[in-house]
Design an enzyme around this catalytic site. Sequence first.
Site: not given
Length: 171
Positions: A46, A51, A95-96, A137-138, A141
């Site tokens: 994701g 991000q 997480c990236l 999660h996304e 963000h």
Amino acid sequence: MTILPILVIPDPRLKMVSEPVEAITDDIRKLVTDMYETMYDAPGIGLAAIQVGVAKRLLVVDVGSREEGQQPLTVINPEIIWESDDEFRIHQEGCLSIPEYFEEVERPACIRMRYMDLDGNTQEIDADGLLATCLQHEIDHLNGVLFIDHLSKLKRDRVNRKFAKAAKAGV
């Protein structure tokens, strides 16, 4: 297609609340293509536009397995319209934007989400399991929330200090 740089904490842009996408333009389509390329390269399941430094309510996910193949889902202006309030799921999240850090997070097990697809059509999807976790999660963000914000203050502070120190050292 371009692989975009992914923001890493403590970058303050990760705490920004993203603005709605007003129209599906060629720039939005290119951003989506680049976000998939970036997510697959990372590798991740994701990626929210914030991000990669774009404060728009846009995210891409793909929770497809090797057996099932890719299952890309482009989500524009998402809104969770229902979540299970009596059933929760604990999943180890990463997480990236917080590389190489994983922790268990509890979230509603099932959600219903309304969103716009890349053709500008309003869609609804019921999600559970990994897809529900990934979407929540996304969407977090897009609201300036990181998965570590769901952890205890002690764990969150420890992670923030570690990444602030690395950023200061230029690592």
